[in-house]
Enzyme design. Sequence first.
Site, PDB file in Angstrom:
ATOM      1  N   SER A 195       0.832  -1.213   0.000  1.00  0.00           N
ATOM      2  CA  SER A 195       0.000   0.000   0.000  1.00  0.00           C
ATOM      3  C   SER A 195       0.866   1.264   0.000  1.00  0.00           C
ATOM      4  O   SER A 195       2.033   1.226   0.383  1.00  0.00           O
ATOM      5  CB  SER A 195      -0.931  -0.020   1.218  1.00  0.00           C
ATOM      6  OG  SER A 195      -0.167  -0.108   2.387  1.00  0.00           O
TER       7      SER A 195
ATOM      8  N   ASN B 155      -0.367   7.441   1.275  1.00  0.00           N
ATOM      9  CA  ASN B 155      -1.439   8.439   1.401  1.00  0.00           C
ATOM     10  C   ASN B 155      -2.761   7.896   1.929  1.00  0.00           C
ATOM     11  O   ASN B 155      -3.562   8.645   2.472  1.00  0.00           O
ATOM     12  CB  ASN B 155      -1.645   9.190   0.073  1.00  0.00           C
ATOM     13  CG  ASN B 155      -2.003   8.284  -1.078  1.00  0.00           C
ATOM     14  OD1 ASN B 155      -1.947   7.067  -0.958  1.00  0.00           O
ATOM     15  ND2 ASN B 155      -2.366   8.882  -2.193  1.00  0.00           N
ATOM     16  N   TYR B 156      -2.982   6.581   1.739  1.00  0.00           N
ATOM     17  CA  TYR B 156      -4.167   5.929   2.325  1.00  0.00           C
ATOM     18  C   TYR B 156      -3.700   4.645   2.989  1.00  0.00           C
ATOM     19  O   TYR B 156      -3.993   3.539   2.501  1.00  0.00           O
ATOM     20  CB  TYR B 156      -5.214   5.618   1.250  1.00  0.00           C
ATOM     21  CG  TYR B 156      -5.999   6.818   0.781  1.00  0.00           C
ATOM     22  CD1 TYR B 156      -7.126   7.251   1.478  1.00  0.00           C
ATOM     23  CD2 TYR B 156      -5.625   7.516  -0.357  1.00  0.00           C
ATOM     24  CE1 TYR B 156      -7.855   8.351   1.042  1.00  0.00           C
ATOM     25  CE2 TYR B 156      -6.348   8.619  -0.801  1.00  0.00           C
ATOM     26  CZ  TYR B 156      -7.462   9.026  -0.100  1.00  0.00           C
ATOM     27  OH  TYR B 156      -8.180  10.114  -0.537  1.00  0.00           O
TER      28      TYR B 156
ATOM     29  N   LYS C 213       2.735  -5.403   3.076  1.00  0.00           N
ATOM     30  CA  LYS C 213       3.795  -4.429   3.371  1.00  0.00           C
ATOM     31  C   LYS C 213       3.253  -3.035   3.100  1.00  0.00           C
ATOM     32  O   LYS C 213       2.754  -2.757   2.010  1.00  0.00           O
ATOM     33  CB  LYS C 213       5.006  -4.722   2.473  1.00  0.00           C
ATOM     34  CG  LYS C 213       6.016  -3.602   2.332  1.00  0.00           C
ATOM     35  CD  LYS C 213       7.276  -3.898   3.081  1.00  0.00           C
ATOM     36  CE  LYS C 213       8.381  -2.841   2.937  1.00  0.00           C
ATOM     37  NZ  LYS C 213       7.992  -1.442   2.982  1.00  0.00           N
TER      38      LYS C 213
ATOM     39  N   GLU D 102      -1.857   0.084  -9.342  1.00  0.00           N
ATOM     40  CA  GLU D 102      -2.413   1.442  -9.405  1.00  0.00           C
ATOM     41  C   GLU D 102      -1.246   2.396  -9.201  1.00  0.00           C
ATOM     42  O   GLU D 102      -0.669   2.476  -8.121  1.00  0.00           O
ATOM     43  CB  GLU D 102      -3.464   1.615  -8.298  1.00  0.00           C
ATOM     44  CG  GLU D 102      -4.214   2.911  -8.361  1.00  0.00           C
ATOM     45  CD  GLU D 102      -4.688   3.354  -6.986  1.00  0.00           C
ATOM     46  OE1 GLU D 102      -4.641   4.560  -6.725  1.00  0.00           O
ATOM     47  OE2 GLU D 102      -5.088   2.496  -6.178  1.00  0.00           O
TER      48      GLU D 102
ATOM     49  N   ARG E 139      -2.726  12.878  -3.746  1.00  0.00           N
ATOM     50  CA  ARG E 139      -3.671  11.835  -4.160  1.00  0.00           C
ATOM     51  C   ARG E 139      -3.434  11.571  -5.639  1.00  0.00           C
ATOM     52  O   ARG E 139      -3.285  12.523  -6.412  1.00  0.00           O
ATOM     53  CB  ARG E 139      -5.119  12.300  -3.953  1.00  0.00           C
ATOM     54  CG  ARG E 139      -5.484  12.599  -2.512  1.00  0.00           C
ATOM     55  CD  ARG E 139      -6.774  13.415  -2.425  1.00  0.00           C
ATOM     56  NE  ARG E 139      -7.858  12.817  -3.152  1.00  0.00           N
ATOM     57  CZ  ARG E 139      -8.477  13.399  -4.178  1.00  0.00           C
ATOM     58  NH1 ARG E 139      -8.122  14.618  -4.583  1.00  0.00           N
ATOM     59  NH2 ARG E 139      -9.448  12.790  -4.807  1.00  0.00           N
ATOM     60  N   CYS E 140      -3.412  10.303  -6.012  1.00  0.00           N
ATOM     61  CA  CYS E 140      -3.173  10.004  -7.432  1.00  0.00           C
ATOM     62  C   CYS E 140      -4.314  10.540  -8.282  1.00  0.00           C
ATOM     63  O   CYS E 140      -4.145  10.757  -9.472  1.00  0.00           O
ATOM     64  CB  CYS E 140      -2.987   8.509  -7.640  1.00  0.00           C
ATOM     65  SG  CYS E 140      -4.380   7.551  -7.059  1.00  0.00           S
ATOM     66  N   THR E 141      -5.477  10.772  -7.671  1.00  0.00           N
ATOM     67  CA  THR E 141      -6.619  11.304  -8.405  1.00  0.00           C
ATOM     68  C   THR E 141      -6.740  12.835  -8.282  1.00  0.00           C
ATOM     69  O   THR E 141      -7.753  13.399  -8.694  1.00  0.00           O
ATOM     70  CB  THR E 141      -7.928  10.679  -7.880  1.00  0.00           C
ATOM     71  OG1 THR E 141      -7.916  10.782  -6.464  1.00  0.00           O
ATOM     72  CG2 THR E 141      -8.088   9.232  -8.285  1.00  0.00           C
TER      73      THR E 141
ATOM     74  N   GLU F 184       4.143  14.090 -12.762  1.00  0.00           N
ATOM     75  CA  GLU F 184       3.250  14.004 -11.605  1.00  0.00           C
ATOM     76  C   GLU F 184       4.005  14.439 -10.345  1.00  0.00           C
ATOM     77  O   GLU F 184       4.936  13.767  -9.895  1.00  0.00           O
ATOM     78  CB  GLU F 184       2.747  12.565 -11.402  1.00  0.00           C
ATOM     79  CG  GLU F 184       1.749  12.474 -10.247  1.00  0.00           C
ATOM     80  CD  GLU F 184       1.400  11.043  -9.836  1.00  0.00           C
ATOM     81  OE1 GLU F 184       2.242  10.149 -10.007  1.00  0.00           O
ATOM     82  OE2 GLU F 184       0.284  10.845  -9.319  1.00  0.00           O
TER      83      GLU F 184
END
Length: 467
Positions: free
Chosen positions: A144, A147-148, A170, A243, A276-278, A370
């Site tokens: 993961s 950020n979340y 992990k 992702e 955030r990736c979004t 990005e």
Amino acid sequence: MKKIKAYINGKWIAGDINYPIYSPEGHEAGTAPALNKEDIDLAFESARSAQREWEAKTIDERVQFMLAFADKLDERADEMAHIMVDEIAKSFNDAKTEVVRTSKLVRDVVAEYLRIYQEEVTFPKLNKDVTIFRKALGVVLAISPFNYPINLSVAKIAPALVSGNTVVFKGATNGTLVGSVLAEIFDELKLPKGVFNFVTGRGREIGSSLYTNKNINAISFTGGERVGKEISDHASMAIQILELGGKDVGIVRADADLDLTASQIVKGGFSYSGQRCTAIKRVFVHSEVKNALLSKVVHQVNRLTVGKAADNNFITHVINKSSADYIMDLVNDAIDKGAKPLTEIKREGNLIWPIVLDKVTPDMRIAWEEQFGPVVPFIEVDSDDLAVELANKSDYGLQSSIFTKDIDKAVEMAHKMEVGSLNINGSSQRGPDTLPFTGVKNSGLNIQGIKYSLETMTRTFNIVVNK
Ligand code: G3H
């Protein structure tokens, strides 16, 4: 300071060496064991050994574990949120919302699994009755991002476990401390040993042993493009859900509702300091409304609170120094090439005040790369076609937005956009968690989402009764 242990085969592992985890604000937030390759191999062997027995449990037993897990997330939501405030500088309110969102996700995963785990199909003319089962793949590696650290961990762990897979988990360097609470909960619930393993460590000790282990059947990863591609290169026969990031565009047509558009750009571009990736990372705005939109955006941005996460500020410290340096490199490159900042350029350590950049052009790095920071560049366009063309030139294709009152036109444009999801009159976002979340090009591979992760982490198995 939180000192955590790893959790392998139902045992807590203190590790010989521990490494510090620094808060984005600069102090040491905690330590975690620097596991080595042998520890990682043991985690996968344990997951492999435990898998058959876990899958052989009744569906109800696995479901009850997961529902109890959801309850524990709710019970410990405040505690986890406080750890996140310190470890990733997410404001308490946002951190708690993340945990609550996650307990709901677990319950939704359970409900969806109960809906799809078995399907009866009859072929009367062929005299066949078929039952299609969904069987586990085996061992799932869940990795993961910072950020979340709860939501994007559990979005991988819950579908894997309920469907009979075992897990090696992990977290990102920042996110490991709060991630350890998941292991504490599974330990407390007495999940059979080896079913859930929590590993920690630094890249230089673990190397690629994490994602090259022969026991892995599926990898669910959210994180940077470089690591994602490295995982993919080594994944061999493992199923992958990747992702990897985005460069989401907000296209603003001349007929857009500018108040709504400004609010959505500020929310979409600056929430959690743009990490955030979004997040909206570029705005393509029609020339005739550019100045009016910018003045509304700047007005709102100037009212955003900036400071420590513990004080519930909107803009908080970005995750680390190299991220902050990179963000400022892109901002400075843009300013050197003629971009005009409409807000004060100010940085203290990893705290960057929100930046609105006007007069950004496609020759600037910030138009394409990005950055994970509180910066929104505005690029003026004079046609819908140019906006779509520029959007599609990106190496990423996660999500984008179109702001307009002409929904038919927006739908027409939407179909030309190379993204996984297109939002009309709203900023990009992954949720609700039931939606399929995916991207094209460098944004990822396969689909994350309640139903979609369950499908990807299982295989079909038919029993055909010939009558
Ligand atoms: O950073 C990537 C996340 O998947 C974004 O999720 O849209 O809920 O903020 P979000």
